[in-house]
Design an enzyme around this catalytic site. Structure first.
Site, mmCIF file in Angstrom:
data_model
loop_
_atom_site.group_PDB
_atom_site.id
_atom_site.type_symbol
_atom_site.label_atom_id
_atom_site.label_comp_id
_atom_site.label_asym_id
_atom_site.label_seq_id
_atom_site.Cartn_x
_atom_site.Cartn_y
_atom_site.Cartn_z
ATOM 1 N N CYS A 198 23.506 -58.930 -10.002
ATOM 2 C CA CYS A 198 22.698 -59.089 -8.797
ATOM 3 C C CYS A 198 21.222 -59.224 -9.110
ATOM 4 C CB CYS A 198 22.942 -57.928 -7.838
ATOM 5 S SG CYS A 198 23.084 -56.342 -8.648
ATOM 6 N N GLU A 252 24.112 -53.680 -0.562
ATOM 7 C CA GLU A 252 23.325 -54.443 -1.539
ATOM 8 C C GLU A 252 23.953 -55.813 -1.615
ATOM 9 O OE1 GLU A 252 23.063 -56.288 -4.968
ATOM 10 O OE2 GLU A 252 23.660 -54.372 -5.856
#
Length: 524
Positions: free
Chosen positions: A302, A265
């Site tokens: 994020c 990720e």
């Protein structure tokens, strides 16, 4: 519990001898004791040998024992008490409430995966009974289940010292799948990592599991991480971090004699599309909600909203004025590390020095070290579409607002974007037709679509997706949060014409595990 500065390999506590890692309190720039000497190839080999020895034993234990182990880890983390909270605060500069909340989330996801294991749906058991009399050809007895991949290498993340680190979602889902885990701790919070690692180590012992089910390694630079990914006993990798770091691990994994999946990720700017009617009716409320999301935790998420798209028309000036007012009233926030702070400054300076981008507002300054001063910039759609530099993620409280002349430019921007973790739509009833036109593009671009919300905050639950097309993640079919995260670490196996005495429990006719089974096309 006292921290020692040692790695944890199985049930052993081992001191490294490579370059030292020292945690730094980002709020004061003071180093914290103890130092952590890094490991080397020998330590990687030792941890992986134990993991490989443990694999067939661990994957064969009952689902109830595996679930109880996950719950035991959660209990052991809680038992660390204030020692864990205090150390995590010192290593990250994060406030107590944030650390305690993240500890709760970490324990919650361990317990959620315990329930996933008990439910057994992830095994995906299927039975197609033999049809010896079928013409023109008979059918064999065919049975299907998913089994663990093998030992998993997990890389701790900088921005979540608990929930995406040693006992975070990657570790929890891999252990739930039946895979031993070797964690490469993040160098920004080694003390926190050791404490949590010792909690897992204790749970392994209390649950009478093979010691190789878990190990924790430290290492400065890329040597230990690269060696882990390259090791032949590693069968998958979980990573949360930078785009460059994730791609480096992907390249190592792809060039092995046996390539393996890397679930990385990495990068996302999480666009927010404000539809015209919503903007006209609720410009100030949407603006304040956006600023709150942008500046939460100094923007070190994020899913931070790094891009806002709106129609330059009714409500647009009210939106910009409210954003400027809210941002200008803010104080600075401590960032997690000096490196993250410097990267944030570089990203902000790149936007500030672009002559086609205008600074809308910035927060107040501070003399304290590593302080995130929130920034919001403005440009137009044509500039954004013609300048690739404007698409880069700035990790921290910085966002770019794009003015559009018409709704056609919304679609152009959406098509132009790289893969994203999230895409948000702010709309009201009058915007339904326009949103319906935009939605197919956003479905192709993002893993989670939000309506009238903000992307920061990722619920740990059955339905959550925290993934998306590259570069948000390395595999758009996966998620690193939610029950489906377990699917990354299992693979299908079919058993054809096996005697009942050798069939796995999950696909036996008596269904002793009492899990969902698809039998001859019907769920049982």
């Amino acid at each position: 519990m006292q921290i020692s500065g040692h790695m944890l390999i199985g049930q052993q506590s081992i001191k490294g001898h490579k370059k030292a890692i020292r945690a730094l309190n980002p709020a004061t720039n003071e180093f914290l004791e103890p130092e952590y000497l890094g490991g080397d190839q020998q330590h990687v080999d030792q941890a992986m040998a134990l993991a490989w020895q443990a694999f067939d034993i661990y994957r064969a234990i009952s689902t109830e024992r595996r679930a109880a182990f996950l719950e035991c880890i959660a209990d052991e983390i809680l038992a660390l008490g204030d020692v864990l909270v205090t150390r995590a605060m010192a290593e990250t500069g994060l406030p107590q409430a944030r650390i305690e909340g993240e500890r709760g989330r970490t324990m919650g996801q361990l317990r959620m995966f315990a329930s996933v294991v008990r439910m057994g749906k992830f095994i995906d058991a299927r039975i197609d009974s033999a049809m010896p009399g079928r013409t023109p050809l008979p059918r064999s007895d065919l049975r299907f289940q998913k089994i663990p991949l093998g030992p998993v290498a997990v890389f701790g993340a900088s921005n979540f010292p608990l929930a995406f680190s040693v006992a975070g979602g990657d570790t929890a889902s891999a252990l739930a799948a039946g895979c031993p885990v070797v964690v490469k701790a993040h160098s920004a919070h080694p003390g926190t990592s050791e404490l949590v690692g010792r909690a897992i180590q204790s749970a392994v012992k209390k649950c009478d599991l093979p010691e190789g089910v878990f190990s924790l390694l430290f290492g400065a630079g890329a040597d230990v991480g690269g060696a882990l990914v390259a090791h032949p006993h590693v069968k998958a990798v979980g990573f949360t971090g930078s785009r460059s770091g994730g791609i480096a691990l992907m390249n190592i994994a792809a060039n092995r004699p046996e390539p393996i999946p890397v679930y990385a990720e990495m990068s996302s700017i999480n666009p927010v599309f404000i539809m015209p009617s919503k903007l006209a009716q609720q410009a100030k409320a949407v603006a304040s909600g956006f600023v709150g999301s942008l500046t939460m935790g100094a923007g070190q998420f994020c899913t931070n909203p790094g891009l806002v798209v709106f129609l330059d028309g009714e409500g647009s000036e009210d939106f910009l004025a409210q954003v400027a007012e809210d941002i200008s009233a803010l104080t600075t926030q401590t960032m997690l590390t000096a490196g993250i702070y410097q990267a944030y400054c570089d990203g902000v300076n790149a936007l500030a020095n672009n002559d086609k981008v205008t600074l809308l507002a910035k927060a107040n300054t501070s003399e304290a070290p590593n302080q995130c001063q929130a920034h919001v910039f403005v440009t137009d759609a044509a500039t954004f579409l013609s300048d690739k530099r404007l698409e880069g993620e700035v990790f921290g409280s910085a966002s770019l607002v794009i003015k559009c002349r018409n709704l056609g430019e919304y679609r152009l921007i959406a098509e132009h974007l790289e893969g994203q973790l999230t895409a948000t739509i702010q709309m009201d009833d009058a915007d339904v037709t326009a949103v319906a036109d935009l939605l197919p593009t956003l479905e192709r671009k993002a893993g989670r679509l939000l309506c009238n919300g903000y992307p920061t905050g990722v619920e740990v639950c059955q339905a959550m997706v925290h993934g998306g097309p590259f570069p948000a993640t390395s595999d758009s079919r996966s998620t690193s949060v939610g029950a489906a995260a377990i699917d990354r670490f299992v693979r299908p196996v079919c058993y054809q014409d096996f005697p009942a005495t050798l069939l796995p429990l999950s696909v036996q006719n008596q269904n002793p595990l009492t899990i969902p089974q698809l039998v001859d096309g019907e769920m049982k």
